[in-house]
Write a protein that holds these residues in place. Structure first.
Motif, PDB file in Angstrom:
ATOM      1  N   LEU A 166     -22.185 -34.881   7.733  1.00  0.00           N
ATOM      2  CA  LEU A 166     -23.310 -35.274   6.898  1.00  0.00           C
ATOM      3  C   LEU A 166     -24.650 -34.876   7.503  1.00  0.00           C
ATOM      4  CD1 LEU A 166     -24.203 -36.630   4.282  1.00  0.00           C
ATOM      5  CD2 LEU A 166     -24.210 -38.812   5.509  1.00  0.00           C
ATOM      6  N   GLU A 167     -24.827 -35.080   8.788  1.00  0.00           N
ATOM      7  CA  GLU A 167     -26.115 -34.754   9.423  1.00  0.00           C
ATOM      8  C   GLU A 167     -26.396 -33.257   9.334  1.00  0.00           C
ATOM      9  OE1 GLU A 167     -28.112 -37.197  10.022  1.00  0.00           O
ATOM     10  OE2 GLU A 167     -26.477 -38.565   9.606  1.00  0.00           O
ATOM     11  N   PHE A 190     -29.278 -28.803   6.612  1.00  0.00           N
ATOM     12  CA  PHE A 190     -29.252 -27.540   5.865  1.00  0.00           C
ATOM     13  C   PHE A 190     -30.095 -27.665   4.594  1.00  0.00           C
ATOM     14  CE2 PHE A 190     -27.523 -25.084   2.340  1.00  0.00           C
ATOM     15  CZ  PHE A 190     -27.582 -23.793   2.842  1.00  0.00           C
ATOM     16  N   TYR A 191     -29.846 -28.690   3.811  1.00  0.00           N
ATOM     17  CA  TYR A 191     -30.522 -28.820   2.523  1.00  0.00           C
ATOM     18  C   TYR A 191     -31.994 -29.194   2.656  1.00  0.00           C
ATOM     19  CZ  TYR A 191     -26.141 -28.025   0.175  1.00  0.00           C
ATOM     20  OH  TYR A 191     -24.980 -27.432  -0.272  1.00  0.00           O
ATOM     21  N   THR A 192     -32.370 -29.890   3.726  1.00  0.00           N
ATOM     22  CA  THR A 192     -33.779 -30.245   3.902  1.00  0.00           C
ATOM     23  C   THR A 192     -34.535 -29.167   4.667  1.00  0.00           C
ATOM     24  OG1 THR A 192     -33.287 -31.602   5.867  1.00  0.00           O
ATOM     25  CG2 THR A 192     -33.398 -32.731   3.733  1.00  0.00           C
ATOM     26  N   GLU A 207     -25.888 -34.952  -4.655  1.00  0.00           N
ATOM     27  CA  GLU A 207     -25.255 -36.056  -3.935  1.00  0.00           C
ATOM     28  C   GLU A 207     -24.292 -35.462  -2.911  1.00  0.00           C
ATOM     29  OE1 GLU A 207     -21.659 -39.229  -4.632  1.00  0.00           O
ATOM     30  OE2 GLU A 207     -22.988 -38.842  -6.341  1.00  0.00           O
ATOM     31  N   LEU A 208     -24.486 -35.801  -1.650  1.00  0.00           N
ATOM     32  CA  LEU A 208     -23.552 -35.418  -0.595  1.00  0.00           C
ATOM     33  C   LEU A 208     -22.698 -36.636  -0.280  1.00  0.00           C
ATOM     34  CD1 LEU A 208     -25.911 -33.441   1.824  1.00  0.00           C
ATOM     35  CD2 LEU A 208     -24.531 -32.563  -0.082  1.00  0.00           C
ATOM     36  N   THR A 209     -21.395 -36.474  -0.360  1.00  0.00           N
ATOM     37  CA  THR A 209     -20.458 -37.551  -0.061  1.00  0.00           C
ATOM     38  C   THR A 209     -19.738 -37.220   1.234  1.00  0.00           C
ATOM     39  OG1 THR A 209     -20.127 -38.065  -2.387  1.00  0.00           O
ATOM     40  CG2 THR A 209     -18.418 -38.807  -0.863  1.00  0.00           C
ATOM     41  N   ASP A 217     -23.691 -23.075   2.736  1.00  0.00           N
ATOM     42  CA  ASP A 217     -24.008 -24.305   3.471  1.00  0.00           C
ATOM     43  C   ASP A 217     -22.956 -24.519   4.566  1.00  0.00           C
ATOM     44  OD1 ASP A 217     -21.777 -25.726   2.468  1.00  0.00           O
ATOM     45  OD2 ASP A 217     -22.984 -27.304   1.555  1.00  0.00           O
ATOM     46  N   PRO A 218     -23.107 -25.556   5.400  1.00  0.00           N
ATOM     47  CA  PRO A 218     -22.184 -25.746   6.525  1.00  0.00           C
ATOM     48  C   PRO A 218     -20.712 -25.918   6.130  1.00  0.00           C
ATOM     49  CG  PRO A 218     -24.163 -27.035   6.882  1.00  0.00           C
ATOM     50  CD  PRO A 218     -24.247 -26.484   5.488  1.00  0.00           C
TER      51      PRO A 218
END
Length: 128
Positions: A13-14, A19-21, A56-58, A115-116
């Motif tokens: 998650l981190e 990546f997105y920010t 939304e990232l889960t 993305d990662p």
């Protein structure tokens, strides 16, 4: 009616929030842990959820890998300049998998980054 969000399952998650920010310029809008279900939800976007569609990232705590599958395509993000966006993403360690340039058989300028977790993100010049 409107689309509220798109959800992606992520393994770190981190790393995904970063990546997105940091690379795509989104803001972390809210985040909540659900200890009983062993998962965390994080909502990111370019504006408030009340006005824009968000991501939304889960993060399921006990899962270390996902298969993206062959039905997933990509998420598209509008940028002012695809070439500059790619340069910035590369300079911050991001993975550009299709350099900026005209689309095949067309003139639209686009690029793809990853993305990662391997999700494809299309960058398009936002000429609205």
């Amino acid at each position: 009616m409107r689309i509220l969000h798109t959800m992606l399952r992520v393994t770190d998650l981190e790393k995904s929030i970063s990546f997105y920010t940091d690379l795509l310029g989104m803001r972390l809008l809210r985040r909540k842990d659900y200890p009983g279900g062993k998962f965390t939800l994080a909502f990111l976007g370019y504006g408030e959820e009340s006005e824009q569609t968000v991501l939304e990232l889960t993060h399921n705590w006990d899962v270390s890998a996902y298969e993206i599958g062959n039905a997933y395509g990509h998420i598209a993000v509008g940028v002012d300049d695809v070439y500059k966006a790619c340069d910035l993403i590369k300079s911050k360690g991001g993975k550009v998998i299709r350099d900026a340039g005209p689309m095949k058989n067309g003139t639209t300028i686009l690029a793809f980054v990853e993305d990662p977790d391997g999700y494809k993100i299309e960058l398009l010049e936002d000429n609205r």
